[in-house]
Design a protein around this motif. Structure first.
Motif, PDB file in Angstrom:
ATOM      1  N   SER A  59       3.098  -1.303   0.294  1.00 22.46           N
ATOM      2  CA  SER A  59       3.323  -0.325  -0.776  1.00 22.46           C
ATOM      3  C   SER A  59       4.270   0.782  -0.345  1.00 22.46           C
ATOM      4  CB  SER A  59       1.991   0.285  -1.223  1.00 22.46           C
ATOM      5  OG  SER A  59       1.476   1.193  -0.262  1.00 22.46           O
ATOM      6  N   GLN A 119       7.474  -2.853  -5.740  1.00 22.55           N
ATOM      7  CA  GLN A 119       7.987  -2.458  -7.043  1.00 22.55           C
ATOM      8  C   GLN A 119       8.080  -3.654  -7.985  1.00 22.55           C
ATOM      9  OE1 GLN A 119       9.330  -1.570  -4.069  1.00 22.55           O
ATOM     10  NE2 GLN A 119       8.705   0.595  -4.094  1.00 22.55           N
ATOM     11  N   ASN A 133       4.682  -4.513  -9.303  1.00 23.15           N
ATOM     12  CA  ASN A 133       4.306  -3.594 -10.375  1.00 23.15           C
ATOM     13  C   ASN A 133       4.932  -3.988 -11.708  1.00 23.15           C
ATOM     14  OD1 ASN A 133       2.904  -0.640  -9.791  1.00 23.15           O
ATOM     15  ND2 ASN A 133       3.617  -1.641  -7.924  1.00 23.15           N
ATOM     16  N   LYS A 186       2.924  -5.409 -15.105  1.00 25.13           N
ATOM     17  CA  LYS A 186       3.059  -4.664 -16.361  1.00 25.13           C
ATOM     18  C   LYS A 186       3.608  -5.558 -17.467  1.00 25.13           C
ATOM     19  CE  LYS A 186       4.891  -0.508 -18.522  1.00 25.13           C
ATOM     20  NZ  LYS A 186       5.207  -1.229 -19.771  1.00 25.13           N
ATOM     21  N   LEU A 218      -4.023  -3.641 -10.000  1.00 22.55           N
ATOM     22  CA  LEU A 218      -2.768  -2.984 -10.315  1.00 22.55           C
ATOM     23  C   LEU A 218      -2.688  -2.639 -11.796  1.00 22.55           C
ATOM     24  CD1 LEU A 218      -0.122  -1.898  -9.329  1.00 22.55           C
ATOM     25  CD2 LEU A 218       0.862  -4.189  -9.526  1.00 22.55           C
ATOM     26  N   ALA A 219      -3.137  -3.546 -12.673  1.00 24.60           N
ATOM     27  CA  ALA A 219      -3.159  -3.243 -14.105  1.00 24.60           C
ATOM     28  C   ALA A 219      -4.029  -2.021 -14.376  1.00 24.60           C
ATOM     29  CB  ALA A 219      -3.669  -4.448 -14.890  1.00 24.60           C
ATOM     30  N   GLN A 257      -2.253   1.155 -13.165  1.00 27.41           N
ATOM     31  CA  GLN A 257      -1.179   1.587 -14.052  1.00 27.41           C
ATOM     32  C   GLN A 257      -1.715   2.363 -15.249  1.00 27.41           C
ATOM     33  OE1 GLN A 257       0.789  -2.168 -14.755  1.00 27.41           O
ATOM     34  NE2 GLN A 257       2.041  -2.012 -12.923  1.00 27.41           N
ATOM     35  N   VAL A 258      -2.903   2.016 -15.709  1.00 26.09           N
ATOM     36  CA  VAL A 258      -3.513   2.735 -16.833  1.00 26.09           C
ATOM     37  C   VAL A 258      -4.093   4.073 -16.377  1.00 26.09           C
ATOM     38  CG1 VAL A 258      -5.404   2.691 -18.520  1.00 26.09           C
ATOM     39  CG2 VAL A 258      -4.015   0.642 -18.136  1.00 26.09           C
ATOM     40  N   GLY A 261      -3.451   5.754 -13.495  1.00 25.73           N
ATOM     41  CA  GLY A 261      -2.624   6.576 -12.621  1.00 25.73           C
ATOM     42  C   GLY A 261      -3.147   6.645 -11.196  1.00 25.73           C
ATOM     43  N   MET A 318      -5.712   1.787  -5.552  1.00 21.22           N
ATOM     44  CA  MET A 318      -5.584   0.452  -6.131  1.00 21.22           C
ATOM     45  C   MET A 318      -6.015  -0.606  -5.125  1.00 21.22           C
ATOM     46  SD  MET A 318      -3.137  -2.126  -5.544  1.00 21.22           S
ATOM     47  CE  MET A 318      -3.124  -3.797  -6.177  1.00 21.22           C
TER      48      MET A 318
END
Length: 216
Positions: free
Chosen positions: A115, A126, A129, A133, A158-159, A162-163, A165, A171
Motif C-alpha cells: 500500500s 492504486q 483500488n 471500485k 477494500l470496498a 472506500q465507503v 474512508g 482495511m
C-alpha cells in the motif's frame, strides 16, 4: 427500493495446499448453509454474481442452488495476488514452516508495504483500488435492488474501506479478520452509501455450527 449489495466472502479454501483456489469440504458446507439460510428468509436477489476465481464461483454456484438463480461473473471482484506480493517481498507463499498466525502476520506486513509502494505485485495498490471500485459500480449499475456478489476478503475489505474512508492499515486489519461466507452489506440510497452489516455469519450462529467459523 434502495439497492443493496451483499458482499460475501467465499467459503473456506484449501489453505497451505498446492491449490488454494478451491473449496474444502467445509467450504462447500458453509456455502450450502448460507444458501439455505438466505432461501429460508425468502429474499429475492435480482443478481447473483462472483469474481472469476474458482473458490468464488464454487461458492456462488452453491448459494444459488438454494435461491433458484443462475450466477453470473463480474470481473474485478478477484482477490489481490498474494503469491506475487510475497514472492516479490522475498518470502515463500504460505510457508509450511510457519504457523498460520505467523503467516497472517507476515502477509499483513507485506500488504502494508504494498500500500506504501514498497513492494510490487501483479498490480499496483492504486490499480487494485480502481478495479474494486469499478466492480462495485458494475454490480449496482442498473439499480437492480438486491444484489449478492461472492468475492474475497481483500476485495470486500477494500470496498468497505472506500465507503467508510478507512486507512490502508485499517482495511488490511479487516481483510485478515474476514470470515468465510461472511456477509458485508452496503445500501445505496440516492447519493449516499450506508454500511448496515459487516462480516456477519448468521447461518453459522448455532451450537452445532460453531466449529465452522473460519478465516482462510
Amino acid at each position: 427500493m434502495a439497492t443493496e449489495l451483499w458482499l460475501v466472502r467465499h467459503g473456506q479454501a484449501a489453505f497451505a495446499s498446492d491449490d488454494y483456489d478451491r473449496l474444502t469440504d467445509l467450504g462447500w458446507q458453509q456455502a450450502r448453509w448460507l444458501g439455505g439460510h438466505l432461501g429460508s428468509l425468502g429474499l429475492d436477489f435480482a443478481r447473483i454474481a462472483s469474481g472469476t476465481l474458482r473458490r468464488q464461483k464454487e461458492t456462488a454456484q452453491t448459494i444459488s442452488e438454494s435461491l433458484d438463480a443462475s450466477p453470473e461473473i463480474i470481473p474485478g471482484f478477484e482477490e489481490y495476488n498474494a503469491d506475487a506480493l510475497l514472492t516479490n517481498a522475498g518470502f515463500q507463499d504460505r510457508d509450511p514452516s510457519l504457523s498460520r498466525r505467523d503467516q497472517f502476520r507476515r502477509l499483513r506486513g507485506v500488504l502494508l508495504d504494498w500500500s506504501e509502494g514498497k513492494v510490487e505485485g501483479a498490480e499496483t495498490w492504486q490499480a487494485f483500488n480502481v478495479r474494486v471500485k469499478n466492480a462495485v459500480d458494475e454490480a449496482v449499475s442498473d439499480g437492480a435492488g438486491r444484489v449478492l456478489v461472492v468475492s474475497s476478503g481483500g476485495a470486500i475489505a477494500l470496498a468497505l474501506a472506500q465507503v467508510m474512508g478507512l486507512t490502508p492499515a485499517q482495511m488490511i486489519d479487516f481483510n485478515l479478520q474476514a470470515r468465510n461466507t461472511g456477509i458485508t452489506r452496503l445500501v445505496f440510497a440516492r447519493d449516499r452509501v450506508y454500511v448496515n452489516m459487516i462480516n456477519a455469519v448468521p447461518h453459522l450462529e448455532r451450537p452445532d455450527r460453531m466449529h465452522a467459523e473460519t478465516y482462510s
